[in-house]
Scaffold this active site. Sequence first.
Site, PDB file in Angstrom:
ATOM      1  N   LYS A  89       0.609  -1.181   0.197  1.00  0.00           N
ATOM      2  CA  LYS A  89      -0.031  -0.039  -0.083  1.00  0.00           C
ATOM      3  C   LYS A  89       1.095   1.475  -0.581  1.00  0.00           C
ATOM      4  O   LYS A  89       1.959   1.045   0.191  1.00  0.00           O
ATOM      5  CB  LYS A  89      -0.822   0.393   0.966  1.00  0.00           C
ATOM      6  CG  LYS A  89       0.074   0.165   2.240  1.00  0.00           C
ATOM      7  CD  LYS A  89      -1.210  -0.011   3.615  1.00  0.00           C
ATOM      8  CE  LYS A  89      -0.326  -0.136   4.874  1.00  0.00           C
ATOM      9  NZ  LYS A  89      -1.436   0.365   6.378  1.00  0.00           N
TER      10      LYS A  89
ATOM     11  N   TYR B 115      15.563  31.771   3.676  1.00  0.00           N
ATOM     12  CA  TYR B 115      14.540  32.292   4.099  1.00  0.00           C
ATOM     13  C   TYR B 115      14.772  32.905   4.789  1.00  0.00           C
ATOM     14  O   TYR B 115      15.569  31.785   6.109  1.00  0.00           O
ATOM     15  CB  TYR B 115      13.587  31.478   3.553  1.00  0.00           C
ATOM     16  CG  TYR B 115      12.546  31.501   1.897  1.00  0.00           C
ATOM     17  CD1 TYR B 115      12.747  32.463   1.674  1.00  0.00           C
ATOM     18  CD2 TYR B 115      13.283  29.968   1.031  1.00  0.00           C
ATOM     19  CE1 TYR B 115      11.846  32.494   0.179  1.00  0.00           C
ATOM     20  CE2 TYR B 115      12.737  30.567  -0.312  1.00  0.00           C
ATOM     21  CZ  TYR B 115      13.014  30.999  -0.737  1.00  0.00           C
ATOM     22  OH  TYR B 115      11.720  30.720  -2.176  1.00  0.00           O
TER      23      TYR B 115
END
Length: 820
Positions: A488, A715
């Site tokens: 999965k 940043y």
Amino acid sequence: MMHKRYTTSQVKQIINASGDIFADNSINILLTDSRRISNPSGAIFFALSGRRNGHEFVAEAYNAGVRDFVLKQQPEGYFPEANLLIVEDVLLALQKLAAYHREQFDLLVIGVTGSNGKTIVKEWLYQLLSADKNIVRNPKSYNSQIGVPLSVWQMNEKNDLGIFEAGVSTVGEMDRLESIIKPQIGVLTHIGSAHDEGFGDRDEKIIEKLKLFKNCRLLVYNYEQMLGYKEEIQPPERFIWSRNFNQADLYVFSEAVIEKNYYLRAMYKGDEIECLIPFKDEASVENAIVCWATMLALGYSAADADDRIERLTPVSMRLELKNGINDCSVIDDSYNSDVQSLEIALNFLSQQNQHQKNTLILSDIYQSGLQEDVLYKQVADLVKAKKVNKFIGIGAALEAHSNLFEVAEKSFYPDTAAFLNEMHAHPFRNQTILLKGSRSFEFEKISRLLVQKAHETVMEINLNALLHNLNFYRSKLNPGVKVMAMVKAFSYGSGTYELANVLQYNKVDYLAVAYADEGVALRQAGITVPLVVLNTEVSAFDKLTEFKLEPVIYSFGLFDEFIKHAQDNNIFNYPVHIKIDTGMHRLGFEDFEIETLCDLLEENPYVRIQSVFSHLVASDTEEHDLFTLKQINAFEKAFTQIEEVLGYKVIKHICNTSGIIRWPAAQYDMVRLGIGLYGIDACIPPAENLLQPIATLKTSISQIKKVLAGDTVGYNRNGSLAKDGRIATVRIGYADGYLRAFGNGVGTMLIKGQLVRTVGNISMDMCMIDVSEVEVKEGDEVIVFSNKHPIEELARQIGTIPYEILTNVSQRVKRVYFYE
């Protein structure tokens, strides 16, 4: 020259077997895997008992046309035309037959062992000596108790040199391999930590490896490594090399890097000699010195050895599976070509089910030791047996033997350039393409045109490690217990059909996905093994039944809706799985609902219950063991009630990865193998953990900058260095799955073997690392996680679990799957 043939009666006598012979067949092929039968005529199948009992596959081999079998006991079933040879030990019988075959040939044989570098040294010796020798050697790294006999079996009368590597994992194995290889010349490569776990200590491992040389006349080895083992070295002649001991036969006293090469000067027989190695990394340099010493020990001149070593080429021992253009898959094996490795590559090609069509692009095969007519007849037979749809042959020899190839679509070119000029005439679309070429044909030029372009951040998935982990857990299972493998969430971020193909080929019993769409994608990719959908949605019922997906039923509402769907579509006895909630409180029927559920299941013609299962909440945690026992007891009560009502037995399963190890009594009929398949299981003590991480996430440096102390980086000006230094910008960011939580020194990456920290915030597509203390340049590789910088460590850094790290890797990161 064809392989020497033996009759069934001869084999029976050689391996000291009992059993009646139906027909005295001619045998020249040894089989140990029923999935790899390319030519049943002349084959004998050895039903080896390992993690899977080979006796279970006798019927499969018989139906494929095999008529000779070596077994430990009579098989179940009816095999009227089979010769069933019964022995006490099937593996020993295989080894006895190979040892007998070896005795039929009087040729020089070199035996190679060590911890690291065995395969590279063997392949390089092949490159160095094949100009004047007809050599038989192990294909790839077939150096095990099974691989060595299969390798030695290749010997034929054309060969005048054998080079065989031998690997051992525990005490007592090397004597068997020595009796098969029977080397006269021994070569010992680097002794390191590899395979230490199978021995009491390093001394025991070295002594075991030295048993390969007990009947050799000459041993080539490194002086420093064998200090303290003089008594254990048995060959009367010794050729010693050293970088420190000036009395060694080959004393390397000077080393220097010259551009992309490594320049060595040494003393040999009182003269100064030199050698230029076309590699710079330490492992390659040491392996090349081993080859240098071996050539000198064999009597080659220093000038000849230097000339040949300078032309050494890298050894690629792995097949790489990549996403190609136009929805193609590309298996890249562009750097070596011989019949044995071709068969290995074609077997891997046959595992791929994602496309209905396949293509083989093959170059001429050099130095096979066979006459061209015989060689290319073998190749053509392999291509036919493996059902290749389209064949492209490149090289004058293939072109000359084009009439041998019985392929619906085939074309031939004199060289790679000619093919590239005409490549537009081949519309490669929605198919699997195997590239298999000798290095001189430069198939990498073809690969660059066929493989999808992607940015330089790549996640490599080791399919051998996946198989190793599967077999590790299989070895922990009680007899008869099935395996449901969890694929999965894009196989925990690792892939879809690429992993499912391997698991299906290796006969897992079930695959499990989270949602129907994942199951549909696997069915469309050719996966036929039973597929369970864990999170069933009413809107997906049509897809479930169309693609034969088996839903998990976990509530009365879902049950009623599915029965209504079955009634409306005239569906009966559809396989479903019932989930019981024993304490997770996520999905499933609770204990007070079991009686009502049983009423609904009783004589219900629309569904057939395949399994009843539950999920352990804390199977890996000792402090919750009493709760786990409570879950197990509740589960037993539930499935007992359900089976009584049904009147037939169902598959019962509750163990997840950690439960397999810690709760063997609760393995029942099946286990669900999840994160352990990918190399992670927190409940295994480190000393006993033999799992192999399957994933390596790597990127590269795009730019390096000098930064002054106090200058801000990234940043919000969050990053800075305490002193003047250098930062490297690398091509990975949070859009690739490298979370912002790793920023500002929290996360570490591995470069040139050294851990370096992040600097500043993580950006969307890139981030910065402090490389002030590492000698690096733009383009250098950077490891985000690997077996040397494990996912568990990254999870610890940001306070999460390994699942999240693995599943977070973005789909824009190219996956490359390799198989050795």
